[in-house]
Motif scaffolding. Structure first.
Motif, PDB file in Angstrom:
ATOM      1  N   LYS A  97       0.807  -1.247  -0.154  1.00  0.00           N
ATOM      2  CA  LYS A  97      -0.082  -0.014  -0.037  1.00  0.00           C
ATOM      3  C   LYS A  97       0.878   1.221   0.015  1.00  0.00           C
ATOM      4  O   LYS A  97       0.688   2.188  -0.493  1.00  0.00           O
ATOM      5  CB  LYS A  97      -0.718  -0.014   1.134  1.00  0.00           C
ATOM      6  N   ALA A 101       0.985   4.255  -2.956  1.00  0.00           N
ATOM      7  CA  ALA A 101       0.688   5.486  -2.609  1.00  0.00           C
ATOM      8  C   ALA A 101       2.131   6.369  -2.768  1.00  0.00           C
ATOM      9  O   ALA A 101       1.817   7.504  -3.059  1.00  0.00           O
ATOM     10  CB  ALA A 101       0.162   5.772  -1.032  1.00  0.00           C
ATOM     11  N   PHE A 214      -8.898   8.159  -6.866  1.00  0.00           N
ATOM     12  CA  PHE A 214      -8.732   7.387  -5.819  1.00  0.00           C
ATOM     13  C   PHE A 214      -9.151   5.894  -6.267  1.00  0.00           C
ATOM     14  O   PHE A 214      -8.442   4.986  -5.820  1.00  0.00           O
ATOM     15  CB  PHE A 214      -9.732   7.908  -4.677  1.00  0.00           C
ATOM     16  N   ILE A 215     -10.104   5.805  -7.210  1.00  0.00           N
ATOM     17  CA  ILE A 215     -10.827   4.571  -7.703  1.00  0.00           C
ATOM     18  C   ILE A 215      -9.530   3.656  -8.226  1.00  0.00           C
ATOM     19  O   ILE A 215      -9.196   2.485  -8.171  1.00  0.00           O
ATOM     20  CB  ILE A 215     -12.033   4.613  -8.356  1.00  0.00           C
ATOM     21  N   LEU A 218      -6.875   2.683  -6.043  1.00  0.00           N
ATOM     22  CA  LEU A 218      -7.304   1.726  -5.245  1.00  0.00           C
ATOM     23  C   LEU A 218      -7.294   0.275  -6.210  1.00  0.00           C
ATOM     24  O   LEU A 218      -6.873  -1.012  -5.694  1.00  0.00           O
ATOM     25  CB  LEU A 218      -8.970   1.600  -4.851  1.00  0.00           C
ATOM     26  N   TYR A 221      -3.801  -0.986  -6.325  1.00  0.00           N
ATOM     27  CA  TYR A 221      -3.359  -1.804  -5.047  1.00  0.00           C
ATOM     28  C   TYR A 221      -3.773  -3.163  -5.148  1.00  0.00           C
ATOM     29  O   TYR A 221      -3.108  -3.999  -4.867  1.00  0.00           O
ATOM     30  CB  TYR A 221      -3.754  -1.074  -3.623  1.00  0.00           C
ATOM     31  N   VAL A 222      -4.870  -3.425  -5.660  1.00  0.00           N
ATOM     32  CA  VAL A 222      -5.629  -4.435  -5.736  1.00  0.00           C
ATOM     33  C   VAL A 222      -4.792  -5.601  -6.692  1.00  0.00           C
ATOM     34  O   VAL A 222      -4.413  -6.556  -6.432  1.00  0.00           O
ATOM     35  CB  VAL A 222      -7.024  -4.557  -5.975  1.00  0.00           C
TER      36      VAL A 222
END
Length: 229
Positions: A97, A101, A214-215, A218, A221-222
């Motif tokens: 993460k 980021a 942000f989506i 995310l 990260y997934v």
């Protein structure tokens, strides 16, 4: 996370390609801002239109070439680490993460610096700092950076993301323009997904661009969590 962001930020200032892109961003901004007063008197622009004229150069450059610039500099931000096997070292020091980021924040900070300098140049000639346009552009760049991080996470080969970044940088602005004006009901709804659509609106719907970013982050990260390094 912040160590990764710092390293990414300073790396982006190195090399001829970075300097060339910064110049391609700042030079049109300077000349549009400098000579916009000529357009004001010749075209009898309203005060709002005059303010837009000062930042027209920056807006055009970022709408047309923004994605190409961002991806041109950072298309391999994730897969380069995987390809060179330095990602394993990073994972021993921090979490996945934090890596995602940190990469995002470092690239975003670089473009924040570029856009800030551009707006300072505009403010010198317009005698005002257009905060609304500034945050609109940062929302657009946040989406572009997040998309770049996602692509670099999904595609493992740096050479392939370089090719894809050129294609995406050319096609996405064209697609966005077409979606904004098409009357085809099957495709017209897709303009609400395109960040460029919110860039030309004079309301606070541009905040949705930050949600989009942000989506995308995310999703990065997934995918990164499921990928072996």
């Amino acid at each position: 996370m912040f160590a990764i962001a710092k390293r990414e930020f300073f790396q982006l200032f190195k090399g001829f390609k970075s300097i060339a892109i910064i110049l391609m961003l700042l030079v049109p901004t300077y000349y549009f801002a400098k000579f916009s007063s000529m357009f004001e008197s010749a075209l009898e622009l309203t005060p709002d239109e005059a303010d837009m004229a000062h930042s027209a150069g920056l807006l055009v450059v970022m709408i047309v070439f923004g994605q190409l610039f961002v991806m041109g500099l950072s298309h391999d931000t994730m897969n380069r680490e995987m390809h060179e096997r330095t990602m394993r070292f990073l994972l021993t020091r921090t979490s996945r993460k934090s890596i995602v980021a940190g990469k995002f924040l470092g690239i975003l900070a670089f473009w924040f610096a570029c856009i800030t300098v551009s707006h300072v140049i505009i403010a010198i000639f317009s005698h005002r700092f257009d905060a609304f346009t500034f945050f609109q552009l940062m929302g657009l760049i946040a989406c572009q950076v997040a998309f770049t991080v996602l692509l670099s996470t999904v595609v493992a080969v740096p050479a392939l993301t370089m090719f894809m970044s050129i294609i995406a940088g050319i096609l996405l602005p064209i697609l966005g323009y077409w979606l904004a004006y098409t009357s085809n009901p099957w495709f017209s709804w897709m303009k609400y997904v395109d960040p460029n659509y919110y860039l030309v609106r004079e309301d606070y719907t541009f905040l949705l661009m930050y949600v989009d970013a942000f989506i995308l982050l995310l999703l990065s990260y997934v995918f990164f969590r499921r990928r072996g390094c």
